[in-house]
Write a protein that holds these residues in place. Structure first.
Motif, PDB file in Angstrom:
ATOM      1  N   SER A   1      60.405  50.889  41.975  1.00 28.13           N
ATOM      2  CA  SER A   1      59.639  52.049  41.503  1.00 28.13           C
ATOM      3  C   SER A   1      58.160  51.804  41.743  1.00 28.13           C
ATOM      4  O   SER A   1      57.695  50.660  41.787  1.00 28.13           O
ATOM      5  CB  SER A   1      59.899  52.313  40.018  1.00 28.13           C
ATOM      6  OG  SER A   1      59.487  51.216  39.241  1.00 28.13           O
ATOM      7  N   VAL A   2      57.424  52.889  41.892  1.00 22.50           N
ATOM      8  CA  VAL A   2      55.973  52.832  42.064  1.00 22.50           C
ATOM      9  C   VAL A   2      55.320  53.727  41.025  1.00 22.50           C
ATOM     10  O   VAL A   2      55.935  54.664  40.518  1.00 22.50           O
ATOM     11  CB  VAL A   2      55.543  53.256  43.481  1.00 22.50           C
ATOM     12  CG1 VAL A   2      55.958  52.222  44.511  1.00 22.50           C
ATOM     13  CG2 VAL A   2      56.114  54.621  43.850  1.00 22.50           C
ATOM     14  N   THR A   3      54.072  53.420  40.705  1.00 24.76           N
ATOM     15  CA  THR A   3      53.333  54.169  39.698  1.00 24.76           C
ATOM     16  C   THR A   3      52.567  55.322  40.339  1.00 24.76           C
ATOM     17  O   THR A   3      52.347  55.352  41.561  1.00 24.76           O
ATOM     18  CB  THR A   3      52.337  53.260  38.970  1.00 24.76           C
ATOM     19  OG1 THR A   3      51.310  52.857  39.904  1.00 24.76           O
ATOM     20  CG2 THR A   3      53.029  52.018  38.414  1.00 24.76           C
ATOM     21  N   ASP A   4      52.122  56.251  39.505  1.00 20.90           N
ATOM     22  CA  ASP A   4      51.300  57.347  40.013  1.00 20.90           C
ATOM     23  C   ASP A   4      49.981  56.849  40.593  1.00 20.90           C
ATOM     24  O   ASP A   4      49.457  57.442  41.546  1.00 20.90           O
ATOM     25  CB  ASP A   4      51.038  58.365  38.898  1.00 20.90           C
ATOM     26  CG  ASP A   4      52.178  59.369  38.757  1.00 20.90           C
ATOM     27  OD1 ASP A   4      53.195  59.214  39.459  1.00 20.90           O
ATOM     28  OD2 ASP A   4      52.044  60.306  37.958  1.00 20.90           O
ATOM     29  N   GLU A   5      49.428  55.781  40.033  1.00 22.44           N
ATOM     30  CA  GLU A   5      48.199  55.208  40.599  1.00 22.44           C
ATOM     31  C   GLU A   5      48.448  54.720  42.017  1.00 22.44           C
ATOM     32  O   GLU A   5      47.624  54.945  42.925  1.00 22.44           O
ATOM     33  CB  GLU A   5      47.703  54.051  39.722  1.00 22.44           C
ATOM     34  CG  GLU A   5      47.085  54.481  38.402  1.00 22.44           C
ATOM     35  CD  GLU A   5      45.807  55.286  38.590  1.00 22.44           C
ATOM     36  OE1 GLU A   5      45.011  54.953  39.492  1.00 22.44           O
ATOM     37  OE2 GLU A   5      45.619  56.273  37.854  1.00 22.44           O
ATOM     38  N   GLU A   6      49.578  54.059  42.238  1.00 23.44           N
ATOM     39  CA  GLU A   6      49.913  53.556  43.571  1.00 23.44           C
ATOM     40  C   GLU A   6      50.194  54.702  44.535  1.00 23.44           C
ATOM     41  O   GLU A   6      49.786  54.658  45.709  1.00 23.44           O
ATOM     42  CB  GLU A   6      51.111  52.605  43.473  1.00 23.44           C
ATOM     43  CG  GLU A   6      50.769  51.309  42.744  1.00 23.44           C
ATOM     44  CD  GLU A   6      51.983  50.533  42.257  1.00 23.44           C
ATOM     45  OE1 GLU A   6      51.837  49.340  41.946  1.00 23.44           O
ATOM     46  OE2 GLU A   6      53.090  51.121  42.189  1.00 23.44           O
TER      47      GLU A   6
END
Length: 390
Positions: A242-247
């Protein structure tokens, strides 16, 4: 309902490729020196954001509608979508002269909703999440009829998406890692099926976003994972991360600035995973840029946020003596340090400051973080007490 809840075979995907040939585009793969340098490995971008209707979904929609019987076409087609599947079904239905009704959640980007309508489909907004729109669509089909086109739990839809895998292997036969967004899982299931059948040694990574809540990657914002695709993907994929919204935000900004590609949040997750060092493996990596239908207001917000994080915007607050010439003196200092002022705000009323002073907030365009620090240092050296807001 016409849903075929069966996993496609390689033969299904090869047949789909014949059906969609000349209708769906063969999308390009771009070499990227910027992403290769930043990721420490060769990176090339599979640009499905340049596909018809702006996303990969048209492959599955065209393949599915091409297999419908005359009776199923006459009944009209119904779909539920966060946006891209709806656009694809609407477009494919228009090309075949079939009526289409698309259910979308209230949170769907208006750019996607309007596109569905512009392709001639009737569009109804229902509920906050994709699952709400799906329920409404199924109820409509049950009560009034119509041929339901599921976005990811249908053999023919998934086979259509899998054509990307065959296409990619022809374009990049040396690919070592493929990164695929996962929402409902149809795209990942189709591509992974093709890759495992033809090049089983390729590392395949599925990317999720916003698993526990809101995400800017609205195209893969599925609240409940599919009990059809997910068990299959667990066997086919080497990893699911999973990746974050910042990334994701950083990836969107870099894709636009460096690759000149407009990519929505869901389409940027593979690049985000590579930039964050989460992809694993080595050798040539190809993220699938699954779509480019980002809402303009979202794009503006993401770009401003991304540029701020990168030190390209500086917002500061200070107090000046409330007399003629003080503001121009401060702005002249900013100009001397090559800061570009894009807004100036005076705050007097409601502020706990001396009557002889005024508060000023500046928004500046800067070169990078080092330039921001240079500007702040110069302000301090000239006696200004400055608070950095962003």
């Amino acid at each position: 309902m016409a849903t075929q809840r069966t996993a496609p075979t390689l033969a299904d995907i090869q047949e789909a490729r014949q059906r969609i040939q000349g209708i769906a585009e063969e999308t390009p793969v771009y070499i990227s020196e910027t992403f290769s340098r930043r990721c420490g490995r060769e990176v090339r971008l599979k640009a499905e954001n340049l596909q018809r209707t702006g996303a990969f979904k048209v492959r599955g929609a065209v393949n599915k509608l091409a297999t419908l019987s005359p009776e199923e076409r006459a009944a009209g087609v119904v779909a539920a979508s966060a946006g891209n599947h709806g656009q694809a079904v609407a477009w494919a239905a228009r090309e075949l002269g079939v009526r289409a009704l698309i259910f979308v959640p209230d949170t769907a980007p208006m750019a996607k909703v309007e596109a569905c309508r512009n392709y001639g489909a009737e569009t109804e907004m229902s509920g906050e999440y994709f699952e709400d729109a799906l329920t409404a669509a199924l109820v409509h089909v049950e009560e009034t009829g119509g041929t339901f086109i599921h976005p990811y739990e249908d053999q023919f839809v998934v086979a259509g998406q899998g054509t990307i895998g065959l296409e990619l292997l022809e374009q990049e036969p040396e690919v070592a890692t493929v990164l695929i967004p996962i929402g409902g899982g149809g795209l990942a299931l189709g591509i992974a099926t093709a890759l495992r059948a033809v090049r089983p040694e390729v590392r395949i990574v599925g990317i999720q976003a916003g698993v526990d809540g809101y995400t800017i990657a609205d195209g893969i914002a599925v609240k409940v994972p599919s009990d059809f695709t997910m068990p299959l993907l667990e066997d086919l994929l080497d990893d699911i991360i999973s990746v974050t919204d910042e990334e994701i935000s950083e990836a969107i900004v870099l894709l636009l600035e460096r690759a000149k590609l407009v990519v929505e949040g869901a389409g940027a997750v593979g690049v985000a995973a590579l930039l964050a060092g989460k992809a694993g493996g080595s050798g040539l990596a190809v993220p699938i840029l699954s779509g480019g239908n980002i809402d303009p207001t979202m794009l503006i917000s993401v770009m401003r946020h991304g540029l701020t994080v990168a030190g390209r915007y500086l917002v500061v607050r200070t107090q000046l003596a409330d007399r003629p010439g003080e503001l121009i003196k401060f702005l002249s200092l900013v100009a001397a340090e090559r800061g570009n002022v894009i807004s100036v705000e005076h705050h007097r009323e409601g502020m706990d400051i001396p009557v002889s002073e005024t508060e000023v907030e500046l928004t500046l365009v800067t070169r990078d973080e080092a330039h921001c620090l240079q500007l702040l240092a110069a302000m301090g050296e000239h006696g200004y007490t400055v608070e950095r807001l962003r």
